[in-house]
Design an enzyme around this catalytic site. Structure first.
Site, PDB file in Angstrom:
ATOM      1  N   ARG A 289      12.916 -11.539   3.590  1.00  9.98           N
ATOM      2  CA  ARG A 289      11.660 -10.997   4.121  1.00  9.98           C
ATOM      3  C   ARG A 289      11.765 -10.508   5.563  1.00  9.98           C
ATOM      4  NH1 ARG A 289      11.004 -14.274   0.137  1.00  9.98           N
ATOM      5  NH2 ARG A 289      12.578 -15.410   1.287  1.00  9.98           N
ATOM      6  N   THR A 290      12.325 -11.327   6.439  1.00  7.92           N
ATOM      7  CA  THR A 290      12.308 -10.945   7.855  1.00  7.92           C
ATOM      8  C   THR A 290      13.108  -9.667   8.056  1.00  7.92           C
ATOM      9  OG1 THR A 290      12.188 -13.290   8.331  1.00  7.92           O
ATOM     10  CG2 THR A 290      12.619 -11.848  10.183  1.00  7.92           C
TER      11      THR A 290
ATOM     12  N   HIS B  87      10.625 -19.294  14.951  1.00 13.85           N
ATOM     13  CA  HIS B  87      10.559 -18.065  14.154  1.00 13.85           C
ATOM     14  C   HIS B  87       9.191 -17.428  14.462  1.00 13.85           C
ATOM     15  CE1 HIS B  87      11.035 -15.196  11.060  1.00 13.85           C
ATOM     16  NE2 HIS B  87      11.369 -15.966  10.047  1.00 13.85           N
TER      17      HIS B  87
ATOM     18  N   LYS C 212      37.078 -11.308  15.469  1.00 14.08           N
ATOM     19  CA  LYS C 212      38.251 -11.246  16.359  1.00 14.08           C
ATOM     20  C   LYS C 212      38.038 -12.109  17.593  1.00 14.08           C
ATOM     21  CE  LYS C 212      38.007  -6.534  15.623  1.00 14.08           C
ATOM     22  NZ  LYS C 212      38.187  -5.172  16.142  1.00 14.08           N
TER      23      LYS C 212
ATOM     24  N   ARG D  20      18.591 -12.754  14.006  1.00 11.80           N
ATOM     25  CA  ARG D  20      18.505 -14.035  13.286  1.00 11.80           C
ATOM     26  C   ARG D  20      19.834 -14.739  13.470  1.00 11.80           C
ATOM     27  NH1 ARG D  20      16.078 -15.711   7.616  1.00 11.80           N
ATOM     28  NH2 ARG D  20      14.266 -15.457   8.941  1.00 11.80           N
TER      29      ARG D  20
HETATM   30  N1  ASP Z   1      12.469 -18.086   5.881  1.00  8.37           N
HETATM   31  C1  ASP Z   1      11.997 -19.079   6.813  1.00  8.37           C
HETATM   32  C2  ASP Z   1      12.982 -19.189   7.969  1.00  8.37           C
HETATM   33  O1  ASP Z   1      13.890 -18.405   8.045  1.00  8.37           O
HETATM   34  C3  ASP Z   1      11.755 -20.387   6.139  1.00  8.37           C
HETATM   35  C4  ASP Z   1      12.963 -21.021   5.510  1.00  8.37           C
HETATM   36  O2  ASP Z   1      14.067 -20.462   5.518  1.00  8.37           O
HETATM   37  O3  ASP Z   1      12.766 -22.116   4.988  1.00  8.37           O
HETATM   38  O4  ASP Z   1      12.796 -20.059   8.774  1.00  8.37           O
HETATM   39  N1   CP Z   2      10.065 -16.082   5.782  1.00  6.34           N
HETATM   40  C1   CP Z   2      11.333 -15.722   6.057  1.00  6.34           C
HETATM   41  O1   CP Z   2      11.751 -15.745   7.210  1.00  6.34           O
HETATM   42  O2   CP Z   2      12.046 -15.333   4.982  1.00  6.34           O
HETATM   43  P1   CP Z   2      13.586 -14.905   5.048  1.00  6.34           P
HETATM   44  O3   CP Z   2      14.348 -16.131   5.510  1.00  6.34           O
HETATM   45  O4   CP Z   2      13.937 -14.492   3.661  1.00  6.34           O
HETATM   46  O5   CP Z   2      13.715 -13.807   6.039  1.00  6.34           O
END
Ligand code: ASP
Ligand code: CP
Length: 305
Positions: A54-55, A130, A82, A103
């Site tokens: 999603r993110t 987050h 590297k 991320r």
């Molecule tokens: N997608 C959210 C996160 O990246 C929640 C999870 O991974 O549980 O923090």
């Molecule tokens: N809610 C969320 O962060 O989903 P992802 O980890 O799939 O990005």
């Protein structure tokens, strides 16, 4: 300029303006605002060393819907192989990009890059924060329940490692009279620093280990479930709180159920049919909230009016 933690959001006014812009971008036929020109000519680089559905996609698609471009760098295909430092990798990316979304599996990784001259957005750093998920969650609460003041909200699961909860708590504290019920196994309790924060802000909270015991007592207006963060702690999960059909039956008819996803056993797919399940609304809202955030960033920090 950066968005690293929700502690950078100081007042409700900022949230109200962001959510107003979100509504305007999601309903261009009503607002008369054409999203397509808000990020024209701008490039986003999404960098990651952890999985994301999603993110990653909501940022990428938000950027495209605003007329900009997005590229993705998986760190395990970069010169990190590297031995390049994260600082050098990110400095290089900042030479090409107008915004960076990161991320990272390590808490604090995004904060360590705050001297970058290009805006950097924390898309989840280890068991830290987050922020854009939390903005999405607050927007969803507001839309679904009409407001947040005075709400009784139950947060359940791995409160120790859940970065979405860590960011969400800081935003909920900006509202009046919010009461939190924190349900988790003993060893996955919310870290002390967040309890201290809640106390400092005067937010009432209660700690519980059993979801059904808590629901027998009183029903919250929102239940926010999270998965066990197995990549961060290896434990026996037999005591993990789950919202099954029985627990769903204990909730009021106007209570909503949320989850940032991905989910495991704590929220069965069958419950998606229940009108109180707001999970898919959260998913969609995430894209619009990120559009508003980016639009603001590229338009002189001036939210749409
Ligand atoms: N997608 C959210 C996160 O990246 C929640 C999870 O991974 O549980 O923090
Ligand atoms: N809610 C969320 O962060 O989903 P992802 O980890 O799939 O990005």
């Amino acid at each position: 300029m950066h968005l690293i933690s929700t502690s950078e959001i100081r007042d409700r006014g900022e949230l109200d303006r962001l959510f107003k812009a979100t509504d305007a971008l999601r309903n261009p036929h009503i607002s008369g605002i054409d999203p397509y020109y808000r990020a024209r000519g701008k490039i986003m680089t999404i960098v990651k060393d952890e999985g994301s559905t999603r993110t990653r996609l909501s940022f990428e698609i938000a950027m495209k819907r605003l007329g900009g471009e997005a590229v993705v760098l998986e760190l395990d295909t970069s010169s990190a192989l590297k031995g390049e430092s994260l600082a050098d990798t990110m400095r290089s990316i900042s030479e090409y990009s107008d915004v960076i979304v990161l991320r990272h599996s390590q808490r604090g990784a995004v904060a360590s890059l705050s001297s970058l001259r290009v805006p950097i957005i924390n898309a989840g750093d280890g068991d830290g924060e987050h922020p854009t998920q939390a903005l999405t969650d607050v927007y969803t609460l507001q839309k679904e329940l009409g407001g947040i003041d005075g709400l009784n909200i139950l947060l359940a699961g791995d409160l120790k490692h859940s970065r979405t909860i860590h960011s969400l708590i800081r935003l909920l504290a900006l509202y009046r009279g919010v009461r939190l019920v924190l349900v988790s196994p003993e060893d996955l309790r919310l870290p002390r620093e967040y309890y201290d924060f809640l106390e400092e802000k005067g937010v009432a909270c209660e700690t519980e280990t059993s979801l059904s015991r808590q629901l027998k007592g009183e029903s919250p207006m929102a239940v926010y479930m999270t998965r066990e963060q197995k990549e961060r702690a290896n434990r026996d999960c037999s005591d993990y709180p789950a919202l099954g059909v029985r627990e769903m039956g204990m909730l009021e008819k106007d209570c909503i159920v949320m989850h940032p996803l991905p989910r495991c056993e704590e929220l069965p797919l069958a419950l998606d049919e229940d009108p109180r399940c707001a999970v898919w609304k959260q998913v969609k809202n995430g894209m619009y909230v990120r559009m508003a955030l980016l639009s603001n960033l590229f338009n002189h920090n001036c939210f749409l009016t």
